[in-house]
Write an enzyme that holds these catalytic residues in place. Structure first.
Site, PDB file in Angstrom:
ATOM      1  N   SER A 170      52.698  54.493  17.769  1.00  0.00           N
ATOM      2  CA  SER A 170      52.401  55.549  18.743  1.00  0.00           C
ATOM      3  C   SER A 170      53.638  56.289  19.233  1.00  0.00           C
ATOM      4  CB  SER A 170      51.658  54.949  19.938  1.00  0.00           C
ATOM      5  OG  SER A 170      50.376  54.497  19.544  1.00  0.00           O
ATOM      6  N   GLU A 177     118.151  40.933   1.391  1.00  0.00           N
ATOM      7  CA  GLU A 177     117.356  40.796   0.172  1.00  0.00           C
ATOM      8  C   GLU A 177     118.088  41.183  -1.111  1.00  0.00           C
ATOM      9  OE1 GLU A 177     114.209  39.522  -0.050  1.00  0.00           O
ATOM     10  OE2 GLU A 177     114.423  39.009   2.066  1.00  0.00           O
TER      11      GLU A 177
END
Length: 620
Positions: free
Chosen positions: A374, A99
């Protein structure tokens, strides 16, 4: 003749003046350009110091260490950072050779490289080389987009020069190797090594793998090791030849690497389960650490949860079976949510907020939005009555129509027996005795009991309708499971939690759950309640929840009660129950219940879903 010379002289002067003017303008433009290059980069870098703090993805793990999710960075992918000293020298040298060979010789701009690129581009009559240094690439990736314009290149150069003035070469190189995009959503060499090779220790990379990684930045979408077209192989061969030319490897090492084939890792894949659980765990992690959601996403934390992969898998597989759910409405699907807790520790072992869970979707398992019906009776009626010492499971309770001011509760089937035992009233889910019992115990004592189980009721709920589960805002399956877990564990309250441990990116423990428990209710109350709730499962309304092990639990149903709609229309179906190991709560219903979207089946459907999930989780 004299006139001709005069004219010629005037023309020469005019040309000279024009040239001078152009030279002045050119000089001014050059100075302005230099000023811009000097000032722009410094300004951008100074205004955005956060860009120099490398974000890192956090990871969520199951209780067995399985990776559940690598949290993507905002508008990005996955990154795991590494210090330069964690990287093998060959990896660093290879990236430099490929690079930016002159990295240590320039101050951000490689003028020789730029000149070479300009010459080659001119000769080829197209842009084939960029000449960008590593510092320029870092500048572009941190601050700019990838537009191929002269202004963008000028800005890139300006920022590169500013970075070189502010940071050392070592820091720039380390940032570059951690920031660079490596294909398939991976950022940095550490994330790429883990993704493509299953390697977490970078120093274990071999020559072929290093060459493969260094080949990627030139074209991340086509040169990553898993590309289907074989382009990465040719690019890797080119990188290996560069490594040999630069003296980084021997001829023999290059030949060996050229013969190696790429094989993707067999392990390390994410377990794609627990979307709702992970969302809830992240919310909890934010609360206990004080971090924001973005900090959790980008801090590189490792979040260890109590999720049991077997239980979660069983939960999601069972929820994918449409036969276990009531029919859909006209324009909505029947939804469901479930939470499973290990009441011995308080850890949430499995959870789903819907039938089709996905990150960021509505999490019905933790939203306090559903009427428990319930299923709330053990928490607000029978539990407080037992704890008061005035009642036992054999106590006789009146079962007849009664009015409490304007509140006139009714038994669902219209049958009244005169009197029944507490055990029978709970077993058969009879309403009248439950309301009478709450009245006798007192709303303040009953709500205080519920609070001991982790359910804090607001002042709007200080009325007798809570005896039948009529709550102002509603409650979540997770809180219901947590409350029943107290009955399951001999009266001991343990906070339901998902997060066990959080480590930062350096491996330091920043949070660890400290077990906290308290004797919320008496062991005798818990034991008697468990006996009554077992009778519900084996002789009462919860028969469909039976397993090949003892189960205690309670059903719950809330009616739709809309004009013009059948009295059999239901809004919510519940079952909350437990074995000796786990406590779980199931809810079924529509997100928006109306005359077109309601259920006619009873809470036995929720009990059956509970049994199906637990049976698979326990591998019965």
């Amino acid at each position: 003749m004299i006139g001709f010379h005069v004219i010629a002289k005037k023309k020469l002067l005019k040309v000279g003046y024009s040239a001078f003017d152009l030279a002045v303008i050119g000089t001014l433009l050059a100075l302005a350009g230099l000023f811009y290059v000097h000032v722009y980069g410094q300004t951008i870098v100074s205004r955005h110091p956060e860009k120099l703090v490398m974000q890192e993805s956090s990871i969520v793990l199951a209780s067995d260490g399985t990776t559940l999710r690598k949290i993507p960075l905002p508008e990005s992918g996955y990154r795991k950072t590494a210090k330069l000293e964690e990287m093998p020298k060959l990896l660093v040298d290879t990236f430099l050779a490929v690079e930016d060979r002159r990295f240590y010789l320039h101050q951000g701009l490689d003028y020789k490289g730029i000149g070479r690129a300009l010459l080659n581009n001119t000769l080829q009559m197209r842009v084939s080389e960029g000449g960008s240094s590593i510092t320029q690439q870092l500048a572009r990736n941190l601050y700019l987009n990838r537009e191929q314009t002269l202004l963008r290149k000028l800005n890139e150069a300006s920022i590169a020069l500013a970075l070189e003035k502010r940071l050392s070469k070592r820091v720039i190189l380390e940032m570059y190797l951690n920031q660079i995009y490596m294909g398939e959503g991976q950022y940095g060499v550490k994330a790429a090594a883990e993704h493509y090779f299953g390697i977490t220790n970078l120093k274990e990379l071999d020559i072929m793998q290093i060459a493969s990684l260094a080949a990627i930045p030139k074209g991340p979408s086509i040169y990553h090791p898993g590309d289907p077209d074989g382009l990465s192989v040719k690019r890797r061969e080119l990188v290996l030849s560069v490594m040999r030319q630069q003296g980084l490897i021997t001829q023999k090492e290059m030949a060996t690497a050229l013969q190696q084939e790429y094989h993707p890792p067999a392990t390390g894949k994410e377990k794609r389960i627990g979307a709702s659980y992970i969302d809830a765990a992240l919310e909890e992690a934010a609360r206990v650490t004080g971090k924001s959601k973005e900090e959790l996403q980008t801090g590189g934390d490792t979040i260890v949860t109590g999720l049991n992969t077997g239980a979660q898998q069983a939960l999601e597989e069972t929820f994918s079976n449409p036969d276990l759910f009531p029919p859909n409405g006209k324009d909505q699907q029947v939804e469901a949510a479930m939470a499973i807790i290990d009441h011995r520790t308080g850890e949430v072992v499995a959870l789903t907020g819907g039938r089709n869970p996905a990150p960021g979707r509505l999490n019905r398992a933790v939203a306090d939005a559903r009427q428990p019906g319930s299923a709330f009776k053990p928490i607000i009626d029978y539990g407080p009555a037992l704890e008061s010492g005035m009642f036992t499971p054999e106590s006789l309770l009146p079962d007849r129509k009664s009015a409490y001011g304007s509140y006139r509760p009714e038994n669902l089937n219209g049958v009244y027996r005169g009197q029944v035992t507490m055990k029978t009233a709970l077993q058969q889910s009879i309403n009248a005795p439950a309301v009478w019992l709450l009245k006798q115990v007192g709303i303040s004592k009953a709500t205080a009991f519920a609070a001991k189980l982790g359910i804090e009721l607001p002042k709007e709920d200080r009325n007798l309708s809570i005896a039948l589960g009529g709550l102002h805002a509603g409650i979540s399956p997770l809180k219901m499971a947590q409350a029943y877990g107290v009955f399951a564990s001999g009266g001991v309250f343990r906070e339901a939690h998902m997060v066990r441990l959080i480590k930062d990116s350096k491996g330091k423990v920043v949070y660890e759950y400290v077990p906290r428990q308290r004797q919320a209710i008496s062991p005798a109350t818990a034991e008697r309640m468990t006996a009554m709730l077992r009778s519900v499962v084996y002789e009462g309304t919860g028969k469909k929840a039976q397993l090949n092990r003892p189960v205690a639990g309670k059903t719950g149903t809330t009616q739709l009660d809309l004009p013009g709609v059948s009295r059999k229309a239901n809004r919510d179906l519940w079952f909350v129950g437990y074995t000796s190991e786990w406590t779980a709560a199931v809810w079924m219903g529509f997100d928006r219940t109306d005359q077109n979207n309601y259920m006619t089946e009873g809470s036995g459907k929720a009990a059956a879903l509970f049994a199906a999930v637990m049976r698979k989780a326990f591998k019965e």
